[in-house]
Design a protein around this motif. Sequence first.
Motif, short mmCIF file in Angstrom:
data_model
loop_
_atom_site.label_atom_id
_atom_site.label_comp_id
_atom_site.label_asym_id
_atom_site.label_seq_id
_atom_site.Cartn_x
_atom_site.Cartn_y
_atom_site.Cartn_z
N LEU A 48 0.75 -3.90 -17.32
CA LEU A 48 0.75 -2.52 -16.80
C LEU A 48 -0.66 -1.99 -16.55
N LEU A 50 -2.70 -1.21 -19.01
CA LEU A 50 -3.10 -0.33 -20.10
C LEU A 50 -4.08 -1.02 -21.05
N ARG A 74 -5.64 3.70 -9.49
CA ARG A 74 -4.77 4.86 -9.27
C ARG A 74 -3.68 4.52 -8.23
N ARG A 77 -1.11 2.11 -9.69
CA ARG A 77 -0.12 2.74 -10.59
C ARG A 77 1.01 3.43 -9.81
N MET A 82 8.15 2.17 -14.48
CA MET A 82 8.28 1.72 -15.86
C MET A 82 9.49 2.37 -16.52
N PRO A 102 7.41 12.08 -9.82
CA PRO A 102 6.37 11.30 -9.12
C PRO A 102 6.20 11.74 -7.66
N MET A 105 4.12 14.89 -7.61
CA MET A 105 2.71 14.68 -7.94
C MET A 105 1.95 13.94 -6.84
N PHE A 106 2.63 12.98 -6.19
CA PHE A 106 1.87 12.07 -5.34
C PHE A 106 2.22 12.07 -3.86
N LYS B 23 -2.62 17.96 -8.27
CA LYS B 23 -1.80 18.66 -7.27
C LYS B 23 -1.83 20.16 -7.65
N VAL B 26 1.55 22.02 -8.41
CA VAL B 26 2.12 21.66 -9.71
C VAL B 26 1.32 22.37 -10.82
N ILE B 122 1.07 6.02 -17.03
CA ILE B 122 1.46 4.86 -16.21
C ILE B 122 1.73 5.28 -14.76
N MET B 123 2.23 6.52 -14.60
CA MET B 123 2.45 7.01 -13.23
C MET B 123 1.13 7.28 -12.51
N GLY B 124 0.02 7.32 -13.27
CA GLY B 124 -1.27 7.62 -12.66
C GLY B 124 -1.64 9.08 -12.78
#
Lengths: 254, 246
Positions: A48, A50, A74, A77, A82, A102, A105-106, B23, B26, B122-124
Amino acid sequence: MIEVNDIHKSFGETKVLKGISTSFEPGKTSLIIGQSGAGKTVFLKSLLGLHLPEEGSISYNGQINTEMSIEDKREFRKELGMVFQGSALFDSLNVEENVMFPLTMFTKQTRPEMLERVNTVLKRVDLENSNKKFPAELSGGMQKRVAIARAIIMNPKYLFCDEPNSGLDPSTSILIDNLIQEITDEYKIITVINTHDMNSVMEIGDKIVFLKNGLKAWEGSSKEIFKTDNQAVVDFVYSSNLFKKVREAYLNEK
Amino acid sequence: MNYIEHVGKYFMMLGQVFKAPQKYRVFQDAVFREIEQLGIKSVGIISFISFFIGGVIALQTALNISDPLIPKMLIGFATKRSIILEFAPTFCSIILAGKVGSYITSSIGSMRVTEQIDALEIMGVNSLNYLVLPKIIAAVFFYPFLIILGMFLGIFGGWAAGILSNMFYEADYLEGIQFDFQSFLIFYALIKTVIFAFIIATVPSYHGYYVKGGSLEVGKASTQSVVWTIVIIVIANYFLTQMLLT
């Protein structure tokens, strides 16, 4: 493809991984098995990103982990999903918000676009009509399915699962196993599962990596594990009378 | 781990906290959620305690002024000064350290032991920035309003106590609270409040974020965080008073 090349990892004086090499292919479900303390969790955390190995390297589709910049990491990930042992859903968010997290956020998707994607993924894990429920209102199996939905929402290239069947009854375990395998096959992702569940080993293991004392002691498929004469594997996998009989029946049939 | 290591780790944590949010939409939502959790939900307890403590300060002052040569307006003056200088900024911050501090440590600590923080990483997602920065912003911007409310209600509580007990005249009390008004003292109280708000948001976050173990350890960390937050507020109060008022 993930290629693991002779990785070593220590914590203080304790050497946990002592040189593991293996590879994981897209569209296949790979299982990491071994006794407690064999190094499975450290190995999974190394995959992962980590933990950074002290020696050796891990390459993800040719991209070597030790050579990745912060920006690369980044981006990497965002390509992985997971599923945690305890699901690790956010308590304060409902199912829809957990799965959407997710994307929020992304991505720059609008809310209707995100909702459409969330509903598609929730339908895929058979969890329609649960959008507004909170994690505390869900059963263990439903929580695992939400966790899988959250893990695949960004169309990951890699899916890692840490004991996805722990705490589940046998029939729910089989459902979760089948779901993971179907998703792996459907999206052609690389799935690596850390497990103690021998049913999973027999049912969905396209590839099984057996770890012992920080080393890879054996690897093969779920078919090959029936025939292996590796004593460490036999002692671990066929420790229960039921599995001994299953193996005997399989070998006699052959 | 010794104290110096904890201090170093705390400042390294702040280094991660003070990064640009990933973000802004958020982040903005998180700030409003924290204002509700840390601020608006504390209005009741701060109002209740301020009102009654103001009353008690006024009554105690009245009971201890028996000399007829001392003007009765001193009751209002002493109540006002005690509340503005110490009760509202320091005492209310200690109350908030207990109420909000344990909430922050237990909520972040639970996320740690149930792997929710690992899931964020883990999601960054920069988990420290995502979890702690909205709490700091909410506390630092909202607590001054809470403390001003505490000041008003404390002084009002003193007035109410006088009216209800007939221990001093309303006119004397009103004269006392208007006597020798110094706006700098309000400013001083607000400076202290902002610093205490920062301590209330960050010290419990540190204890929650680095907790190891299970629910028992989260409980222990909550208690420890409240104790340390209060200790740091009391020490900071001493140095701030010396720096700003002498």
